[in-house]
Design a protein around this motif. Structure first.
Motif, PDB file in Angstrom:
ATOM      1  N   PRO A 147       0.896  -1.283   0.178  1.00  0.00           N
ATOM      2  CA  PRO A 147       0.365  -0.305   0.009  1.00  0.00           C
ATOM      3  C   PRO A 147       1.103   1.460   0.290  1.00  0.00           C
ATOM      4  O   PRO A 147       2.020   1.061   0.470  1.00  0.00           O
ATOM      5  CB  PRO A 147      -0.803  -0.225   1.459  1.00  0.00           C
ATOM      6  N   LEU A 148       0.506   2.317  -0.570  1.00  0.00           N
ATOM      7  CA  LEU A 148       1.022   3.398  -0.867  1.00  0.00           C
ATOM      8  C   LEU A 148       1.201   3.523   0.287  1.00  0.00           C
ATOM      9  O   LEU A 148       0.821   3.973   1.301  1.00  0.00           O
ATOM     10  CB  LEU A 148       0.163   5.066  -2.017  1.00  0.00           C
ATOM     11  N   ASP A 149       2.304   4.568   0.387  1.00  0.00           N
ATOM     12  CA  ASP A 149       2.655   5.397   2.707  1.00  0.00           C
ATOM     13  C   ASP A 149       2.261   6.333   2.130  1.00  0.00           C
ATOM     14  O   ASP A 149       1.719   7.170   1.532  1.00  0.00           O
ATOM     15  CB  ASP A 149       4.515   4.869   2.907  1.00  0.00           C
ATOM     16  N   LEU A 150       2.667   7.393   3.656  1.00  0.00           N
ATOM     17  CA  LEU A 150       2.471   8.621   3.905  1.00  0.00           C
ATOM     18  C   LEU A 150       2.917   9.834   3.441  1.00  0.00           C
ATOM     19  O   LEU A 150       2.962  10.612   2.786  1.00  0.00           O
ATOM     20  CB  LEU A 150       2.653   8.999   5.737  1.00  0.00           C
ATOM     21  N   ALA A 151       4.975   9.098   3.336  1.00  0.00           N
ATOM     22  CA  ALA A 151       5.254  10.238   2.115  1.00  0.00           C
ATOM     23  C   ALA A 151       4.860   9.954   0.222  1.00  0.00           C
ATOM     24  O   ALA A 151       4.826  11.417  -0.199  1.00  0.00           O
ATOM     25  CB  ALA A 151       6.824   9.487   2.144  1.00  0.00           C
ATOM     26  N   ALA A 152       4.016   8.919   0.378  1.00  0.00           N
ATOM     27  CA  ALA A 152       3.370   9.455  -0.671  1.00  0.00           C
ATOM     28  C   ALA A 152       2.522   9.916  -1.141  1.00  0.00           C
ATOM     29  O   ALA A 152       1.960  11.372  -2.323  1.00  0.00           O
ATOM     30  CB  ALA A 152       2.927   8.156  -1.549  1.00  0.00           C
ATOM     31  N   SER A 153       1.554  10.601  -0.420  1.00  0.00           N
ATOM     32  CA  SER A 153       0.729  11.747   0.188  1.00  0.00           C
ATOM     33  C   SER A 153       0.940  12.542  -0.029  1.00  0.00           C
ATOM     34  O   SER A 153       0.535  13.589  -0.769  1.00  0.00           O
ATOM     35  CB  SER A 153      -0.796  10.952   0.540  1.00  0.00           C
ATOM     36  N   GLU A 161       3.223  12.946 -11.423  1.00  0.00           N
ATOM     37  CA  GLU A 161       2.916  13.185 -12.694  1.00  0.00           C
ATOM     38  C   GLU A 161       4.854  11.953 -12.999  1.00  0.00           C
ATOM     39  O   GLU A 161       4.516  11.785 -13.808  1.00  0.00           O
ATOM     40  CB  GLU A 161       2.854  13.529 -13.893  1.00  0.00           C
ATOM     41  N   VAL A 162       5.389  13.304 -12.845  1.00  0.00           N
ATOM     42  CA  VAL A 162       7.057  12.860 -13.259  1.00  0.00           C
ATOM     43  C   VAL A 162       7.209  12.162 -12.555  1.00  0.00           C
ATOM     44  O   VAL A 162       7.922  11.358 -13.321  1.00  0.00           O
ATOM     45  CB  VAL A 162       7.370  14.292 -12.723  1.00  0.00           C
ATOM     46  N   LEU A 163       6.727  11.395 -11.486  1.00  0.00           N
ATOM     47  CA  LEU A 163       7.582   9.885 -10.962  1.00  0.00           C
ATOM     48  C   LEU A 163       7.001   8.983 -12.067  1.00  0.00           C
ATOM     49  O   LEU A 163       8.074   8.224 -12.098  1.00  0.00           O
ATOM     50  CB  LEU A 163       6.378   9.440  -8.775  1.00  0.00           C
ATOM     51  N   LEU A 164       5.829   8.675 -12.243  1.00  0.00           N
ATOM     52  CA  LEU A 164       4.871   7.666 -12.873  1.00  0.00           C
ATOM     53  C   LEU A 164       5.869   8.074 -14.530  1.00  0.00           C
ATOM     54  O   LEU A 164       6.152   6.879 -15.194  1.00  0.00           O
ATOM     55  CB  LEU A 164       3.918   7.925 -13.763  1.00  0.00           C
ATOM     56  N   ALA A 165       6.314   8.459 -15.086  1.00  0.00           N
ATOM     57  CA  ALA A 165       6.816   9.426 -16.253  1.00  0.00           C
ATOM     58  C   ALA A 165       8.672   8.622 -16.031  1.00  0.00           C
ATOM     59  O   ALA A 165       8.947   7.708 -16.644  1.00  0.00           O
ATOM     60  CB  ALA A 165       6.964  10.866 -16.823  1.00  0.00           C
ATOM     61  N   VAL A 166       9.053   9.097 -14.959  1.00  0.00           N
ATOM     62  CA  VAL A 166      10.092   8.040 -14.301  1.00  0.00           C
ATOM     63  C   VAL A 166      10.250   6.574 -15.031  1.00  0.00           C
ATOM     64  O   VAL A 166      11.387   6.312 -15.154  1.00  0.00           O
ATOM     65  CB  VAL A 166      10.702   9.420 -13.409  1.00  0.00           C
ATOM     66  N   ARG A 202      17.563   7.823  -9.605  1.00  0.00           N
ATOM     67  CA  ARG A 202      16.183   7.132 -10.008  1.00  0.00           C
ATOM     68  C   ARG A 202      15.071   5.564 -10.116  1.00  0.00           C
ATOM     69  O   ARG A 202      14.347   5.310 -10.415  1.00  0.00           O
ATOM     70  CB  ARG A 202      16.590   7.752 -11.529  1.00  0.00           C
ATOM     71  N   VAL A 203      16.534   5.108 -10.822  1.00  0.00           N
ATOM     72  CA  VAL A 203      16.551   3.727  -9.744  1.00  0.00           C
ATOM     73  C   VAL A 203      15.404   3.182  -9.323  1.00  0.00           C
ATOM     74  O   VAL A 203      14.407   2.143  -9.387  1.00  0.00           O
ATOM     75  CB  VAL A 203      17.967   3.211  -9.919  1.00  0.00           C
ATOM     76  N   GLN A 204      15.606   3.714  -7.776  1.00  0.00           N
ATOM     77  CA  GLN A 204      14.607   3.733  -6.790  1.00  0.00           C
ATOM     78  C   GLN A 204      13.744   4.225  -7.469  1.00  0.00           C
ATOM     79  O   GLN A 204      12.145   3.238  -6.079  1.00  0.00           O
ATOM     80  CB  GLN A 204      15.286   4.449  -5.376  1.00  0.00           C
ATOM     81  N   ILE A 205      13.440   5.003  -7.549  1.00  0.00           N
ATOM     82  CA  ILE A 205      11.857   5.795  -8.140  1.00  0.00           C
ATOM     83  C   ILE A 205      10.698   4.399  -8.895  1.00  0.00           C
ATOM     84  O   ILE A 205       9.747   4.756  -9.011  1.00  0.00           O
ATOM     85  CB  ILE A 205      12.393   6.790  -8.971  1.00  0.00           C
ATOM     86  N   VAL A 206      11.520   3.689  -9.910  1.00  0.00           N
ATOM     87  CA  VAL A 206      11.039   2.712 -10.587  1.00  0.00           C
ATOM     88  C   VAL A 206      10.828   1.883 -10.018  1.00  0.00           C
ATOM     89  O   VAL A 206       9.544   1.275  -9.995  1.00  0.00           O
ATOM     90  CB  VAL A 206      12.295   2.767 -11.935  1.00  0.00           C
ATOM     91  N   ILE A 207      11.744   1.138  -8.538  1.00  0.00           N
ATOM     92  CA  ILE A 207      11.226   0.118  -7.624  1.00  0.00           C
ATOM     93  C   ILE A 207       9.852   0.041  -6.813  1.00  0.00           C
ATOM     94  O   ILE A 207       9.633  -0.419  -6.950  1.00  0.00           O
ATOM     95  CB  ILE A 207      12.353   0.250  -7.480  1.00  0.00           C
ATOM     96  N   TYR A 208      10.385   1.406  -6.193  1.00  0.00           N
ATOM     97  CA  TYR A 208       8.827   2.129  -5.221  1.00  0.00           C
ATOM     98  C   TYR A 208       7.541   1.746  -6.041  1.00  0.00           C
ATOM     99  O   TYR A 208       6.990   2.141  -5.825  1.00  0.00           O
ATOM    100  CB  TYR A 208       9.978   3.326  -4.850  1.00  0.00           C
ATOM    101  N   HIS A 212       4.817  -0.367  -5.246  1.00  0.00           N
ATOM    102  CA  HIS A 212       3.401   0.351  -5.176  1.00  0.00           C
ATOM    103  C   HIS A 212       2.251  -0.039  -5.866  1.00  0.00           C
ATOM    104  O   HIS A 212       1.408   0.296  -5.448  1.00  0.00           O
ATOM    105  CB  HIS A 212       3.906   1.607  -4.386  1.00  0.00           C
ATOM    106  N   GLY A 213       2.818  -0.608  -7.022  1.00  0.00           N
ATOM    107  CA  GLY A 213       1.774  -0.862  -8.140  1.00  0.00           C
ATOM    108  C   GLY A 213       1.276   0.383  -8.470  1.00  0.00           C
ATOM    109  O   GLY A 213      -0.111  -0.046  -9.420  1.00  0.00           O
ATOM    110  N   LEU A 214       2.268   1.293  -8.647  1.00  0.00           N
ATOM    111  CA  LEU A 214       1.419   2.114  -9.242  1.00  0.00           C
ATOM    112  C   LEU A 214       1.847   2.365 -11.236  1.00  0.00           C
ATOM    113  O   LEU A 214       1.213   2.860 -11.729  1.00  0.00           O
ATOM    114  CB  LEU A 214       2.932   3.765  -8.944  1.00  0.00           C
TER     115      LEU A 214
END
Length: 219
Positions: A147-153, A161-166, A202-208, A212-214
Protein backbone atom coordinates in the motif's frame (compact mmCIF):
# COMPACT_ATOMS: atom_id res chain seq x y z
CA UNK A 1 38.61 15.85 -7.14
CA UNK A 2 39.59 12.20 -6.70
CA UNK A 3 36.91 9.50 -6.51
CA UNK A 4 37.84 6.88 -3.93
CA UNK A 5 36.85 3.35 -4.96
CA UNK A 6 36.54 0.07 -3.07
CA UNK A 7 36.67 -3.22 -5.02
CA UNK A 8 34.66 -6.14 -3.61
CA UNK A 9 34.92 -9.37 -5.61
CA UNK A 10 35.99 -12.92 -4.79
CA UNK A 11 38.03 -13.22 -8.01
CA UNK A 12 41.49 -11.79 -7.44
CA UNK A 13 42.29 -11.66 -11.15
CA UNK A 14 39.17 -9.60 -11.81
CA UNK A 15 40.03 -7.18 -9.00
CA UNK A 16 43.51 -6.82 -10.47
CA UNK A 17 42.07 -5.99 -13.87
CA UNK A 18 39.70 -3.40 -12.44
CA UNK A 19 42.51 -1.83 -10.42
CA UNK A 20 44.71 -1.49 -13.49
CA UNK A 21 41.94 0.20 -15.47
CA UNK A 22 40.89 2.50 -12.64
CA UNK A 23 44.31 3.59 -11.47
CA UNK A 24 45.22 4.65 -15.00
CA UNK A 25 42.74 7.50 -14.48
CA UNK A 26 43.92 10.69 -12.80
CA UNK A 27 40.59 11.19 -11.00
CA UNK A 28 40.29 7.68 -9.49
CA UNK A 29 42.01 6.00 -6.55
CA UNK A 30 41.43 2.40 -5.46
CA UNK A 31 41.54 2.61 -1.67
CA UNK A 32 40.94 -1.04 -0.86
CA UNK A 33 40.00 -4.55 -1.97
CA UNK A 34 37.84 -7.23 -0.37
CA UNK A 35 37.29 -10.85 -1.38
CA UNK A 36 33.80 -11.27 0.06
CA UNK A 37 30.82 -9.22 1.20
CA UNK A 38 31.68 -9.35 4.91
CA UNK A 39 35.16 -7.94 4.26
CA UNK A 40 33.62 -5.39 1.93
CA UNK A 41 31.21 -4.10 4.56
CA UNK A 42 34.00 -3.79 7.13
CA UNK A 43 36.34 -2.00 4.72
CA UNK A 44 33.59 0.31 3.48
CA UNK A 45 32.88 1.42 7.04
CA UNK A 46 36.57 1.92 7.75
CA UNK A 47 37.64 3.57 4.48
CA UNK A 48 34.48 5.54 3.58
CA UNK A 49 34.92 5.22 -0.21
CA UNK A 50 32.88 7.26 -2.66
CA UNK A 51 32.02 4.30 -4.90
CA UNK A 52 31.97 0.55 -4.30
CA UNK A 53 32.21 -2.00 -7.13
CA UNK A 54 30.39 -4.97 -5.62
CA UNK A 55 30.21 -8.48 -7.04
CA UNK A 56 26.68 -9.82 -6.64
CA UNK A 57 27.56 -13.46 -5.95
CA UNK A 58 30.22 -14.06 -3.31
CA UNK A 59 30.86 -16.43 -0.40
CA UNK A 60 30.04 -15.56 3.23
CA UNK A 61 28.01 -12.47 2.39
CA UNK A 62 26.76 -11.84 -1.14
CA UNK A 63 26.49 -8.46 -2.82
CA UNK A 64 22.80 -8.07 -2.02
CA UNK A 65 23.31 -8.71 1.70
CA UNK A 66 26.37 -6.48 1.78
CA UNK A 67 24.46 -3.67 0.05
CA UNK A 68 21.60 -4.02 2.55
CA UNK A 69 24.03 -3.89 5.45
CA UNK A 70 25.80 -0.79 4.16
CA UNK A 71 22.62 1.13 3.31
CA UNK A 72 21.11 0.24 6.69
CA UNK A 73 24.27 1.51 8.37
CA UNK A 74 23.94 4.85 6.58
CA UNK A 75 26.90 4.32 4.26
CA UNK A 76 26.97 7.17 1.75
CA UNK A 77 29.04 5.31 -0.84
CA UNK A 78 27.37 4.66 -4.19
CA UNK A 79 27.28 0.96 -4.97
CA UNK A 80 27.60 -0.50 -8.46
CA UNK A 81 26.70 -4.17 -8.63
CA UNK A 82 28.78 -6.37 -10.93
CA UNK A 83 26.94 -9.28 -12.49
CA UNK A 84 27.43 -11.87 -15.21
CA UNK A 85 23.82 -11.78 -16.38
CA UNK A 86 21.99 -8.81 -17.89
CA UNK A 87 18.67 -9.76 -16.27
CA UNK A 88 19.94 -11.23 -13.03
CA UNK A 89 17.35 -11.44 -10.24
CA UNK A 90 20.21 -10.83 -7.81
CA UNK A 91 20.89 -7.52 -9.54
CA UNK A 92 17.25 -6.56 -9.05
CA UNK A 93 17.45 -7.44 -5.36
CA UNK A 94 20.59 -5.32 -5.02
CA UNK A 95 18.91 -2.35 -6.71
CA UNK A 96 15.98 -2.70 -4.33
CA UNK A 97 18.42 -2.83 -1.42
CA UNK A 98 19.89 0.52 -2.44
CA UNK A 99 22.53 -0.02 -5.14
CA UNK A 100 22.78 2.77 -7.71
CA UNK A 101 22.98 0.40 -10.64
CA UNK A 102 24.58 -2.66 -12.13
CA UNK A 103 27.12 -3.47 -14.82
CA UNK A 104 28.03 -6.65 -16.62
CA UNK A 105 31.47 -7.94 -15.70
CA UNK A 106 32.44 -7.97 -19.36
CA UNK A 107 31.52 -4.31 -19.84
CA UNK A 108 33.94 -2.21 -21.85
CA UNK A 109 36.46 -0.23 -19.76
CA UNK A 110 34.99 3.04 -21.07
CA UNK A 111 31.53 1.96 -19.84
CA UNK A 112 32.96 1.11 -16.42
CA UNK A 113 34.69 4.49 -16.13
CA UNK A 114 31.57 6.35 -17.25
CA UNK A 115 29.45 4.42 -14.76
CA UNK A 116 31.71 5.28 -11.84
CA UNK A 117 31.80 8.94 -12.79
CA UNK A 118 28.00 8.94 -13.14
CA UNK A 119 27.29 7.55 -9.68
CA UNK A 120 30.02 9.66 -8.10
CA UNK A 121 28.14 12.72 -9.37
CA UNK A 122 24.85 11.46 -7.95
CA UNK A 123 23.31 9.86 -11.03
CA UNK A 124 22.17 6.26 -11.44
CA UNK A 125 24.23 3.94 -13.61
CA UNK A 126 21.31 1.92 -14.88
CA UNK A 127 18.75 3.64 -17.06
CA UNK A 128 15.23 3.43 -15.63
CA UNK A 129 14.17 1.67 -18.85
CA UNK A 130 16.69 -1.11 -18.13
CA UNK A 131 15.38 -1.45 -14.60
CA UNK A 132 11.83 -1.58 -15.93
CA UNK A 133 12.81 -4.38 -18.33
CA UNK A 134 14.48 -6.25 -15.48
CA UNK A 135 11.40 -5.92 -13.28
CA UNK A 136 9.03 -6.96 -16.05
CA UNK A 137 11.13 -10.03 -16.83
CA UNK A 138 11.08 -11.27 -13.24
CA UNK A 139 7.56 -10.01 -12.46
CA UNK A 140 6.44 -13.45 -11.35
CA UNK A 141 9.00 -13.30 -8.53
CA UNK A 142 7.96 -9.87 -7.25
CA UNK A 143 5.96 -9.62 -4.02
CA UNK A 144 2.43 -8.29 -4.03
CA UNK A 145 2.16 -4.51 -4.29
CA UNK A 146 2.52 -2.67 -1.02
CA UNK A 147 0.00 0.00 0.00
CA UNK A 148 1.12 3.57 -0.59
CA UNK A 149 2.85 5.06 2.42
CA UNK A 150 2.33 8.46 4.02
CA UNK A 151 5.29 9.90 2.12
CA UNK A 152 3.50 9.31 -1.19
CA UNK A 153 0.59 11.47 -0.05
CA UNK A 154 2.94 14.46 0.18
CA UNK A 155 3.62 14.36 -3.57
CA UNK A 156 1.91 17.05 -5.60
CA UNK A 157 -0.12 15.98 -8.68
CA UNK A 158 2.73 17.17 -10.91
CA UNK A 159 5.33 15.28 -8.88
CA UNK A 160 3.21 12.15 -9.19
CA UNK A 161 3.09 12.65 -12.98
CA UNK A 162 6.86 12.96 -13.08
CA UNK A 163 7.28 9.89 -10.85
CA UNK A 164 5.18 7.80 -13.22
CA UNK A 165 7.10 9.12 -16.21
CA UNK A 166 10.43 8.20 -14.60
CA UNK A 167 9.03 4.76 -13.78
CA UNK A 168 8.15 4.29 -17.46
CA UNK A 169 11.81 4.88 -18.30
CA UNK A 170 11.59 8.40 -19.70
CA UNK A 171 14.58 10.74 -19.53
CA UNK A 172 14.30 14.28 -18.18
CA UNK A 173 14.19 15.60 -21.75
CA UNK A 174 11.39 13.21 -22.70
CA UNK A 175 9.43 14.08 -19.55
CA UNK A 176 9.87 17.78 -20.25
CA UNK A 177 8.52 17.28 -23.76
CA UNK A 178 5.57 15.16 -22.63
CA UNK A 179 4.52 17.47 -19.80
CA UNK A 180 5.47 20.73 -21.54
CA UNK A 181 8.02 21.69 -18.89
CA UNK A 182 11.63 22.78 -18.96
CA UNK A 183 14.29 20.16 -18.21
CA UNK A 184 15.37 22.23 -15.21
CA UNK A 185 11.83 22.07 -13.80
CA UNK A 186 11.71 18.30 -14.33
CA UNK A 187 15.05 17.94 -12.56
CA UNK A 188 13.66 19.97 -9.64
CA UNK A 189 10.58 17.73 -9.46
CA UNK A 190 12.74 14.59 -9.51
CA UNK A 191 14.85 16.00 -6.68
CA UNK A 192 11.76 16.70 -4.60
CA UNK A 193 10.40 13.21 -5.25
CA UNK A 194 13.67 11.67 -4.10
CA UNK A 195 13.66 13.81 -0.96
CA UNK A 196 10.02 13.18 -0.05
CA UNK A 197 10.18 9.43 -0.60
CA UNK A 198 13.70 9.16 0.85
CA UNK A 199 15.05 7.44 -2.26
CA UNK A 200 18.64 7.46 -3.50
CA UNK A 201 18.22 7.91 -7.25
CA UNK A 202 16.02 7.42 -10.32
CA UNK A 203 16.41 3.65 -10.25
CA UNK A 204 14.90 3.68 -6.77
CA UNK A 205 11.93 5.64 -8.13
CA UNK A 206 11.25 2.87 -10.65
CA UNK A 207 11.43 0.19 -7.96
CA UNK A 208 9.19 2.24 -5.65
CA UNK A 209 6.60 2.54 -8.41
CA UNK A 210 6.59 -1.20 -9.02
CA UNK A 211 6.55 -2.09 -5.33
CA UNK A 212 3.48 0.08 -4.78
CA UNK A 213 1.61 -1.01 -7.88
CA UNK A 214 1.80 2.40 -9.58
CA UNK A 215 2.87 0.86 -12.89
CA UNK A 216 2.04 -2.55 -14.33
CA UNK A 217 4.77 -5.18 -14.08
CA UNK A 218 4.24 -6.12 -17.69
CA UNK A 219 3.46 -4.23 -20.85
Amino acid sequence: MTTRILLVDDQELLRMGFRMVLEAQDDFAVVGEASNGAEGVALAKALQPDVILMDVRMPELDGVQATQALVSAGCRARIIILTTFDLDEYAHAALRAGASGFLLKDAQPTDLLSAIRAVASGDAVVAPSTTRRLLATIAHQLPAAEPLDLAASTLTPREREVLLAVARGLSNAEIADALVLSEATVKTHVGRILAKLELRDRVQIVIYAYDHGLVPARG
